[in-house]
Design an enzyme around this catalytic site. Structure first.
Site, PDB file in Angstrom:
ATOM      1  N   GLY A  75       0.796  -1.213   0.000  1.00  0.00           N
ATOM      2  CA  GLY A  75       0.000   0.000   0.000  1.00  0.00           C
ATOM      3  C   GLY A  75       0.832   1.267   0.000  1.00  0.00           C
ATOM      4  O   GLY A  75       0.478   2.259  -0.646  1.00  0.00           O
ATOM      5  N   THR A  76       1.948   1.264   0.721  1.00  0.00           N
ATOM      6  CA  THR A  76       2.800   2.452   0.760  1.00  0.00           C
ATOM      7  C   THR A  76       3.325   2.790  -0.624  1.00  0.00           C
ATOM      8  O   THR A  76       3.305   3.957  -1.046  1.00  0.00           O
ATOM      9  CB  THR A  76       3.958   2.238   1.741  1.00  0.00           C
ATOM     10  OG1 THR A  76       3.433   2.141   3.071  1.00  0.00           O
ATOM     11  CG2 THR A  76       4.951   3.394   1.682  1.00  0.00           C
ATOM     12  N   THR A 242      11.313  -7.483 -11.620  1.00  0.00           N
ATOM     13  CA  THR A 242      10.720  -8.806 -11.825  1.00  0.00           C
ATOM     14  C   THR A 242       9.522  -9.008 -10.915  1.00  0.00           C
ATOM     15  O   THR A 242       9.610  -8.819  -9.701  1.00  0.00           O
ATOM     16  CB  THR A 242      11.754  -9.911 -11.561  1.00  0.00           C
ATOM     17  OG1 THR A 242      12.860  -9.722 -12.439  1.00  0.00           O
ATOM     18  CG2 THR A 242      11.157 -11.286 -11.776  1.00  0.00           C
ATOM     19  N   CYS A 330       5.097   7.567  18.565  1.00  0.00           N
ATOM     20  CA  CYS A 330       6.195   7.841  19.488  1.00  0.00           C
ATOM     21  C   CYS A 330       7.228   8.723  18.801  1.00  0.00           C
ATOM     22  O   CYS A 330       7.704   8.411  17.724  1.00  0.00           O
ATOM     23  CB  CYS A 330       6.839   6.528  19.944  1.00  0.00           C
ATOM     24  SG  CYS A 330       8.058   6.727  21.244  1.00  0.00           S
TER      25      CYS A 330
END
Length: 386
Positions: A75-76, A242, A330
């Site tokens: 997704g990124t 690939t 964080c």
């Protein structure tokens, strides 16, 4: 503090286990079609056939053309390809680029937009008013014909469903391409994806019981995108390298199953979440359901808990055998409010707890989950209170 009888996984919004059906499909591809899909010999042709069958399966599940399906590594990457690919195309052709996003997008979108600014583009962020996307500000932004609007379908922290019909209408009035990160929507919402109002759509495998490291970008007109990588002609030049045939096959099977099961699974998950939510609201004082008064996807329950600390709360739940997550990030060793919660609830300092339900969640888990959360909150508040 006592552990539950069985460990309970309530972090499906973070990742999911691979389904047996998906694993079988992948095992077949790994064992039988290991060739390079770009090779001209028999092994390569078999791998190519398997890859294109996966593309066709995924396309059929979503009701789109196979020519619009581009496999990526997650997704990124798909989000980055949509944002940077589109902006770089415009910068190359018109010397200007402009991306418009909501304030609660995934970091894969927001940080890609920040990179676009470094490269010479403009980034406009659309905020929220009382938890509602500012559609007037969006209308003003699209009036200037930006390169792209990117608006997630379902927010990953709160489950908030964004008003995609209204966003698409604004984009359509001005001929602006619309991208949506649908990672938390596919398999969770009943959507006619083939007729859904998007030009670019991101999905990934590991949120829907498929393999990690797999994803796809659905691009109705890929001519408006520049590749992020160079060095080969794979995926029609948009994503060289690939191809992972087994990963594509697993992703396609996961999408097929998720879309087919979404109507029934969404009802089941909503009922489970509703039982947990009602019980916790009745037993924890001053708790708030984040985005609770807005449309939400059925698998996410996000709670704001004043007088508690997110990290301590999560550690307590983990010790009791319950996997959950928070709504904070964080930074430099300090817990800071997430961008999403800061946009929806400015100035709010409550601890955030996200419980996300899925195939591993059973009806009999509800009582144990409620007892554990109530106890963890009480213990955490006792530690935080002076």
């Amino acid at each position: 503090m006592y552990p539950t009888t069985e460990a309970i996984y309530l972090d499906h919004a973070a990742t999911t286990p691979v389904r047996p059906e998906v694993a079988r499909v992948m095992a077949g591809a790994l064992a039988e079609d290991f060739g390079n899909p770009s090779s001209g010999h028999a092994w390569g042709r078999r791998a190519r056939r398997r890859l294109e069958e996966a593309r066709a399966t995924l396309a059929e599940a979503l009701g789109v053309s196979a020519a619009h399906v581009f496999f990526t590594r997650g997704g990124t990457e798909s989000d980055n390809l949509a944002v940077l690919g589109r902006v770089r195309h415009d910068l190359a052709h018109t010397k200007s680029g402009h991306v418009v996003t909501s304030a609660i997008e995934h970091p894969a979108i927001l940080e890609a937009a920040e990179r676009a600014v470094v490269e010479g583009a403009v980034h406009t962020v659309i905020g929220f008013d009382a938890g509602v996307l500012d559609l007037d500000a969006l209308e003003t932004a699209v009036h200037g014909r930006p390169s792209l609007v990117s608006c997630m379908w379902v927010n990953n922290e709160t489950g908030l469903v964004l008003p995609m019909a209204e966003v698409a209408a604004a984009c359509g009035r001005h001929g602006v391409p619309l991208h949506s990160d649908a990672v938390q929507a596919v398999g969770k919402l009943e959507v006619d994806w083939g007729n859904a109002p998007f030009d670019l759509l991101t999905l990934t495998g590991h949120k829907i019981y498929g393999p990690k490291g797999t994803g796809a970008l659905i691009a109705r007109d890929p001519r408006g995108l520049r590749p992020l990588l160079y060095g080969g002609g794979q995926e029609r030049g948009l994503r060289p390298g690939t191809e992972d045939v087994a990963g594509a096959a697993g992703l396609a099977e996961a999408v097929r199953l998720a879309v087919a099961e979404a109507p029934a699974e969404s009802v089941r998950l909503r009922a489970l979440r509703g039982r947990v939510e009602a019980a916790l609201l009745g037993r924890i004082r001053n708790v708030r359901v984040n985005a609770g008064d807005r449309p939400r996807a059925p698998h996410i329950l996000s709670l704001a808990i004043p007088g508690a600390d997110s990290d301590t709360l999560l550690a307590a739940l983990d010790a009791m055998g319950i996997a959950a997550s928070g709504g904070s990030a964080c930074a430099s060793g300090s817990s800071m409010p997430s961008r999403t919660l800061a946009a929806l609830y400015p100035g709010d300092g409550a601890a955030a707890l996200r419980l996300s339900f899925g195939r591993l969640t059973r009806s009999r888990d509800v009582g144990a989950v409620v007892r554990a959360v109530v106890e963890a909150v009480a213990r955490t508040r006792a530690l935080v209170s002076p």
